[in-house]
Design an enzyme around this catalytic site. Sequence first.
Site, PDB file in Angstrom:
ATOM      1  N   THR A 117      -0.178  42.392  -1.887  1.00  0.00           N
ATOM      2  CA  THR A 117       0.585  42.449  -0.919  1.00  0.00           C
ATOM      3  C   THR A 117       1.254  44.077  -1.208  1.00  0.00           C
ATOM      4  O   THR A 117       2.413  44.267  -0.226  1.00  0.00           O
ATOM      5  CB  THR A 117       2.260  41.414  -1.027  1.00  0.00           C
ATOM      6  N   LYS A 135      -6.008  38.385 -12.971  1.00  0.00           N
ATOM      7  CA  LYS A 135      -6.633  38.912 -12.161  1.00  0.00           C
ATOM      8  C   LYS A 135      -8.219  39.522 -13.016  1.00  0.00           C
ATOM      9  O   LYS A 135      -7.946  41.041 -12.645  1.00  0.00           O
ATOM     10  CB  LYS A 135      -5.308  39.705 -12.096  1.00  0.00           C
ATOM     11  N   ASP A 143     -13.920  43.395 -13.482  1.00  0.00           N
ATOM     12  CA  ASP A 143     -15.193  44.395 -14.106  1.00  0.00           C
ATOM     13  C   ASP A 143     -16.194  44.637 -13.741  1.00  0.00           C
ATOM     14  O   ASP A 143     -16.343  43.424 -12.959  1.00  0.00           O
ATOM     15  CB  ASP A 143     -14.670  43.581 -15.798  1.00  0.00           C
ATOM     16  N   LYS A 162       3.393  29.145 -14.784  1.00  0.00           N
ATOM     17  CA  LYS A 162       1.901  30.572 -14.397  1.00  0.00           C
ATOM     18  C   LYS A 162       2.213  31.740 -15.733  1.00  0.00           C
ATOM     19  O   LYS A 162       3.554  31.642 -15.896  1.00  0.00           O
ATOM     20  CB  LYS A 162       2.528  31.511 -12.969  1.00  0.00           C
ATOM     21  N   ARG A 200      11.861  33.600 -10.310  1.00  0.00           N
ATOM     22  CA  ARG A 200      13.548  34.399 -10.298  1.00  0.00           C
ATOM     23  C   ARG A 200      14.903  33.312  -8.811  1.00  0.00           C
ATOM     24  O   ARG A 200      15.591  32.872 -10.207  1.00  0.00           O
ATOM     25  CB  ARG A 200      13.665  35.658  -9.312  1.00  0.00           C
TER      26      ARG A 200
HETATM   27  O1  C5P Z   1      10.070  35.805  -9.325  1.00  0.00           O
HETATM   28  P1  C5P Z   1       9.344  35.076  -7.906  1.00  0.00           P
HETATM   29  O2  C5P Z   1       9.684  34.145  -6.484  1.00  0.00           O
HETATM   30  O3  C5P Z   1       9.637  36.903  -6.925  1.00  0.00           O
HETATM   31  O4  C5P Z   1       7.682  36.042  -8.648  1.00  0.00           O
HETATM   32  C1  C5P Z   1       6.310  35.619  -8.000  1.00  0.00           C
HETATM   33  C2  C5P Z   1       5.615  35.617  -8.937  1.00  0.00           C
HETATM   34  O5  C5P Z   1       4.735  36.035  -8.207  1.00  0.00           O
HETATM   35  C3  C5P Z   1       5.690  36.158  -9.660  1.00  0.00           C
HETATM   36  O6  C5P Z   1       4.900  36.781 -10.948  1.00  0.00           O
HETATM   37  C4  C5P Z   1       5.162  37.797  -9.017  1.00  0.00           C
HETATM   38  O7  C5P Z   1       3.952  38.870 -10.008  1.00  0.00           O
HETATM   39  C5  C5P Z   1       3.829  36.691  -8.270  1.00  0.00           C
HETATM   40  N1  C5P Z   1       3.296  37.576  -7.334  1.00  0.00           N
HETATM   41  C6  C5P Z   1       4.066  38.033  -6.232  1.00  0.00           C
HETATM   42  N2  C5P Z   1       3.705  38.694  -4.764  1.00  0.00           N
HETATM   43  C7  C5P Z   1       2.326  38.484  -5.050  1.00  0.00           C
HETATM   44  C8  C5P Z   1       1.295  37.869  -6.195  1.00  0.00           C
HETATM   45  C9  C5P Z   1       1.559  37.407  -7.013  1.00  0.00           C
HETATM   46  O8  C5P Z   1       5.315  37.359  -6.054  1.00  0.00           O
HETATM   47  N3  C5P Z   1       1.754  38.721  -3.296  1.00  0.00           N
END
Ligand code: C5P
Length: 232
Positions: free
Chosen positions: A119, A61, A64, A32, A211
């Site tokens: 979220t 995302k 527009d 991603k 992460r």
């Molecule tokens: O590091 P982590 O596993 O928390 O990363 C989750 C990824 O998913 C990040 O790129 C974050 O911006 C994205 N994301 C999220 N929650 C959402 C939408 C997108 O954690 N509701």
Amino acid sequence: MGRDVIIACDFNSAEETFKFLDNFKEEKPFLKIGMELYYAEGPAIVREIKRRGHKIFLDLKLHDIPNTVKKAMAVLSNLDVDICNLHAAGTVAMMEAAKEGLTRADGTRPLLIAVTQLTSTDQASMEADLLIKEPIDEVVMHYAQRAKEAGLDGVVCSPLESSKVHERCGNDFLTVTPGVRFADGAKGDQKRVMTPEEAKKIGSDYIVVGRPITQAADPVEAYRRCVREFVD
Ligand code: C5P
């Protein structure tokens, strides 16, 4: 495309990204690319990652007027990414225009999924800032349903919402779910999390993992563990 693990490449430079990707000698994980990396490095990084053989979810995302989104999607489609997304709040007209823009002359196109209610938005901020008074769960499901009606392929949602989305929109409507953590891992700033195994049980189609893989002492092993728990 079947169930898969997507690694969130939340890096701010090509250098950092390739340093991370060079760990992977055997697998070509689905990646991603979000706003941070895309705005730092532009379409060149998408082309280079594609050239290296990875599938790409380009998480920009869009939101527009329909005509602008349609034209922007046509440009992204030419980058040959595999998944694009937009905000369902842009309306059905915008989602339909986006799908049209994404569709290439030969009829093929990347998958198109919608973000429902972020979220980071809770009931109180939705009511105060957006003047939406319905229960947030209902708002999320309504957005998912409108995305389905607009001909989209799925939504980004919490793994906790996956089964409800499938109930409402059908099992072939994709759920792409972040908020995944190993049972013995750190949660970081994520509040409501699920393990890859639980996400599989509940029917998520793709998990987005950042992460727990990118910050792991051994990212390749962490990725393999996700695949073992979620895909195999
Ligand atoms: O590091 P982590 O596993 O928390 O990363 C989750 C990824 O998913 C990040 O790129 C974050 O911006 C994205 N994301 C999220 N929650 C959402 C939408 C997108 O954690 N509701």
